[in-house]
Design a protein around this motif. Structure first.
Motif, PDB file in Angstrom:
ATOM      1  N   GLU A   1     -30.499  31.762  49.807  1.00 56.08           N
ATOM      2  CA  GLU A   1     -31.466  31.013  51.623  1.00 56.08           C
ATOM      3  C   GLU A   1     -32.080  32.399  52.303  1.00 56.08           C
ATOM      4  O   GLU A   1     -30.759  33.883  52.186  1.00 56.08           O
ATOM      5  N   PRO A   2     -32.991  32.744  52.756  1.00 55.00           N
ATOM      6  CA  PRO A   2     -33.636  33.522  53.188  1.00 55.00           C
ATOM      7  C   PRO A   2     -32.234  34.075  54.963  1.00 55.00           C
ATOM      8  O   PRO A   2     -32.345  33.282  54.739  1.00 55.00           O
ATOM      9  N   VAL A   3     -32.119  35.553  54.662  1.00 52.27           N
ATOM     10  CA  VAL A   3     -31.223  35.973  55.877  1.00 52.27           C
ATOM     11  C   VAL A   3     -31.984  36.754  56.786  1.00 52.27           C
ATOM     12  O   VAL A   3     -31.859  36.859  58.085  1.00 52.27           O
ATOM     13  N   PHE A   4     -33.426  37.370  56.637  1.00 48.53           N
ATOM     14  CA  PHE A   4     -34.246  38.183  57.632  1.00 48.53           C
ATOM     15  C   PHE A   4     -35.537  37.796  56.994  1.00 48.53           C
ATOM     16  O   PHE A   4     -36.112  37.488  56.005  1.00 48.53           O
ATOM     17  N   THR A   5     -37.047  38.282  57.379  1.00 49.90           N
ATOM     18  CA  THR A   5     -37.719  38.026  57.510  1.00 49.90           C
ATOM     19  C   THR A   5     -38.792  39.240  57.621  1.00 49.90           C
ATOM     20  O   THR A   5     -38.284  40.140  58.401  1.00 49.90           O
TER      21      THR A   5
ATOM     22  N   GLY B   1     -43.377  38.640  57.309  1.00 49.26           N
ATOM     23  CA  GLY B   1     -43.858  36.930  56.382  1.00 49.26           C
ATOM     24  C   GLY B   1     -43.724  37.087  55.517  1.00 49.26           C
ATOM     25  O   GLY B   1     -43.239  35.819  54.922  1.00 49.26           O
ATOM     26  N   GLN B   2     -42.419  37.830  54.336  1.00 51.07           N
ATOM     27  CA  GLN B   2     -41.694  37.535  53.833  1.00 51.07           C
ATOM     28  C   GLN B   2     -40.314  37.723  54.120  1.00 51.07           C
ATOM     29  O   GLN B   2     -39.946  38.419  54.130  1.00 51.07           O
ATOM     30  N   GLY B   3     -39.947  36.143  53.596  1.00 58.56           N
ATOM     31  CA  GLY B   3     -38.198  35.809  54.043  1.00 58.56           C
ATOM     32  C   GLY B   3     -37.736  36.131  52.236  1.00 58.56           C
ATOM     33  O   GLY B   3     -38.425  36.157  51.300  1.00 58.56           O
ATOM     34  N   LEU B   4     -36.501  37.254  52.535  1.00 59.22           N
ATOM     35  CA  LEU B   4     -35.887  38.307  52.181  1.00 59.22           C
ATOM     36  C   LEU B   4     -34.049  37.540  51.559  1.00 59.22           C
ATOM     37  O   LEU B   4     -33.401  37.470  53.155  1.00 59.22           O
ATOM     38  N   SER B   5     -33.683  37.485  50.810  1.00 53.50           N
ATOM     39  CA  SER B   5     -31.955  36.577  50.596  1.00 53.50           C
ATOM     40  C   SER B   5     -31.383  37.899  50.745  1.00 53.50           C
ATOM     41  O   SER B   5     -32.138  39.331  49.739  1.00 53.50           O
TER      42      SER B   5
ATOM     43  N   ASP C   1     -32.963  38.170  46.592  1.00 53.30           N
ATOM     44  CA  ASP C   1     -33.939  39.380  46.560  1.00 53.30           C
ATOM     45  C   ASP C   1     -33.346  40.422  46.892  1.00 53.30           C
ATOM     46  O   ASP C   1     -33.731  41.603  46.300  1.00 53.30           O
TER      47      ASP C   1
ATOM     48  N   GLY D   1     -40.382  38.284  45.813  1.00 53.46           N
ATOM     49  CA  GLY D   1     -40.671  36.591  45.691  1.00 53.46           C
ATOM     50  C   GLY D   1     -42.092  36.194  45.096  1.00 53.46           C
ATOM     51  O   GLY D   1     -42.191  35.229  44.546  1.00 53.46           O
TER      52      GLY D   1
END
Length: 251
Positions: free
Chosen positions: A77-81, A84-88, A91, A212
């Motif tokens: 689940e993404p923790v920050f962006t 424009g790219q959400g990073l978990s 990632d 991603g």
């Protein structure tokens, strides 16, 4: 207990287990190549011990991660962006692990190309690393490959029992294959460069995955298998030329 007995009687569970074991072994090849190359830099008497410790740590790490599977699932689940790219967290770990692999492979390739010129070798053409440094680097990559392995397992089956058996079987296969693979790489210097190129490609793939961009594993392993087959033909040709020279025949 009843759920485990039900799984033993379920053909679909056996099929999932066989598929997952095969997938885990394939994914473990990356880790095994890295361990083989790294331990071959150690003094001869330390190599076997380092390989066993490295692979044992991989097993303990994967079993530990399986025990916290609810947390592992949330790592996607993404923790920050960023831009424009959400990073978990997954990632981030893949990006860090990929960058480390690219750096390590580049450094080793540079050493193999310039070792003779710079006088860095110890008489055998290999830099001697400390045992603790080797184990530390193995542990770092074990973490990256373990998280990727467990997330792959979660995507293939919902039964934790199957995941445990598959992970144990795959790591046991790695344990038996580690020394023969390391010895083969050590005996064939050109294989070292090919294996380092594989590690660089795997590192770039991990970075792409972390950003991603999914890269089908089939493409990667097909390319690796094709390259290995070509190198195998080159080795066969060299052996035949050497045999002809030994018999005094024209090459």
């Amino acid at each position: 207990m009843e759920s485990s007995l039900a799984l033993l009687q379920d053909p679909a569970a056996w099929a999932a287990l066989a598929t997952l074991v095969a997938m885990e072994i394939v994914l473990g090849i990356d880790n095994l190549i890295f361990i083989s190359i790294l331990t071959n830099k150690l003094p001869l008497e330390m190599r076997e011990k380092a390989r066993k410790i490295g692979i044992s740590l991989a097993l303990l790490m994967r079993l530990g991660l399986l025990a916290t599977i609810a947390i592992i699932v949330k790592l996607t689940e993404p923790v920050f962006t960023i831009l424009g790219q959400g990073l978990s967290w997954r990632d981030i770990i893949l990006l860090a692990g990929g960058a480390f692999l690219v750096w390590k492979a580049t450094r080793e390739i540079h050493h193999h190309v310039t070792a003779d010129e710079e006088g860095e070798s110890n008489g055998t053409g290999k830099v001697v690393h400390s045992f603790s440094a080797a184990i530390g680097q193995i542990l770092l990559l074990d973490l990256v490959f373990s998280i990727d392995s467990i997330i792959t397992a979660v995507g293939m089956t919902e039964h934790v029992q199957i995941m445990f058996v598959a992970v144990i079987a795959a790591v046991m296969a790695m344990l038996f294959a580690a020394t023969p693979l390391a010895n083969f790489i050590n005996r064939n210097p050109t294989i070292v460069m090919l294996a380092l190129a594989f590690l660089m490609m795997i590192g770039m793939t991990l970075i792409a995955e972390g950003l991603g961009h999914h890269v089908p594993k089939g493409y990667i392993y097909t390319a690796m298998a094709f390259s290995a087959a070509v190198e195998g033909l080159n080795m066969l040709a060299r052996q035949r030329r050497q045999a002809r020279r030994a018999r005094g025949e024209a090459p």
